[in-house]
Design a protein around this motif. Structure first.
Motif, PDB file in Angstrom:
ATOM      1  N   LEU A  16       1.414  -1.753   0.217  1.00 44.19           N
ATOM      2  CA  LEU A  16       0.350  -0.067  -0.085  1.00 44.19           C
ATOM      3  C   LEU A  16       0.884   1.233  -0.439  1.00 44.19           C
ATOM      4  O   LEU A  16       2.125   1.000   0.485  1.00 44.19           O
ATOM      5  N   PRO A  17       0.330   2.161  -1.223  1.00 43.74           N
ATOM      6  CA  PRO A  17       1.365   3.975  -0.195  1.00 43.74           C
ATOM      7  C   PRO A  17       1.382   3.848   0.964  1.00 43.74           C
ATOM      8  O   PRO A  17       0.019   3.609   1.277  1.00 43.74           O
ATOM      9  N   PRO A  18       1.507   4.566   1.229  1.00 39.74           N
ATOM     10  CA  PRO A  18       1.861   4.961   2.597  1.00 39.74           C
ATOM     11  C   PRO A  18       0.842   6.146   3.436  1.00 39.74           C
ATOM     12  O   PRO A  18      -0.090   5.982   4.203  1.00 39.74           O
ATOM     13  N   TYR A  19      -0.052   6.773   2.384  1.00 35.96           N
ATOM     14  CA  TYR A  19      -0.963   7.467   2.668  1.00 35.96           C
ATOM     15  C   TYR A  19      -2.121   6.479   2.578  1.00 35.96           C
ATOM     16  O   TYR A  19      -3.043   7.250   2.858  1.00 35.96           O
ATOM     17  N   HIS A  20      -2.565   5.239   2.823  1.00 39.31           N
ATOM     18  CA  HIS A  20      -3.460   4.240   2.263  1.00 39.31           C
ATOM     19  C   HIS A  20      -2.928   3.504   3.654  1.00 39.31           C
ATOM     20  O   HIS A  20      -4.624   3.243   4.416  1.00 39.31           O
ATOM     21  N   ARG A  21      -1.563   3.138   4.092  1.00 36.13           N
ATOM     22  CA  ARG A  21      -1.340   2.608   5.152  1.00 36.13           C
ATOM     23  C   ARG A  21      -2.224   3.107   6.815  1.00 36.13           C
ATOM     24  O   ARG A  21      -2.136   2.819   7.559  1.00 36.13           O
ATOM     25  N   THR A  22      -2.102   4.313   6.830  1.00 38.15           N
ATOM     26  CA  THR A  22      -2.682   4.829   7.720  1.00 38.15           C
ATOM     27  C   THR A  22      -4.215   4.233   8.195  1.00 38.15           C
ATOM     28  O   THR A  22      -4.524   4.548   8.967  1.00 38.15           O
TER      29      THR A  22
END
Length: 124
Positions: A87-93
């Motif tokens: 996942l891209p970092p902005y979706h990992r959150t």
């Protein structure tokens, strides 16, 4: 309605990285120079920022977060960890769960390909 040069550069990057400069050269002298400048800025960005820019510019599904949560809840543990890793970092959150920590061993290539495909389908 004209398309902004920055978006044309982004499209060229997404569709043909190696040929992007050549594609943009067909725009005309002034536009081509500006488009190539945008292309240079894009290529200098980290991958995660480029992915975020593409998602913002070309739209991600409005329900992408809900679809990713559903995907993660339905996936078996090994696939869930691989999806999280990709996942891209902005979706990992979306997933603060510590159990998604990376595995000590590499996932099989087919599992990685499946994770990539599922992420694309959930977000676009």
């Amino acid at each position: 309605m004209p398309i902004p040069i920055e978006r044309l550069a982004l499209v060229a990057w997404v569709l043909g990285r190696e040929r992007a400069g050549t594609l943009l050269g067909e725009l005309g002298e002034d536009s081509a120079v500006r488009a190539r400048e945008h292309l240079q800025r894009l290529s200098a960005l980290p991958s995660a920022q480029r992915q975020a820019k593409v998602a913002v510019e070309f739209g991600e599904r409005a329900d992408a977060a809900a679809r990713l949560r559903r995907l993660m809840s339905d996936a078996p543990p090994m696939l869930r960890r691989e999806i999280f890793r990709r996942l891209p970092p902005y979706h990992r959150t979306l997933f603060p769960d510590a159990s998604l920590a990376p595995q000590a061993t590499e996932a099989p290539p087919a599992l990685g390909a499946l994770a990539d495909r599922l992420i694309r389908e959930a977000t676009r």
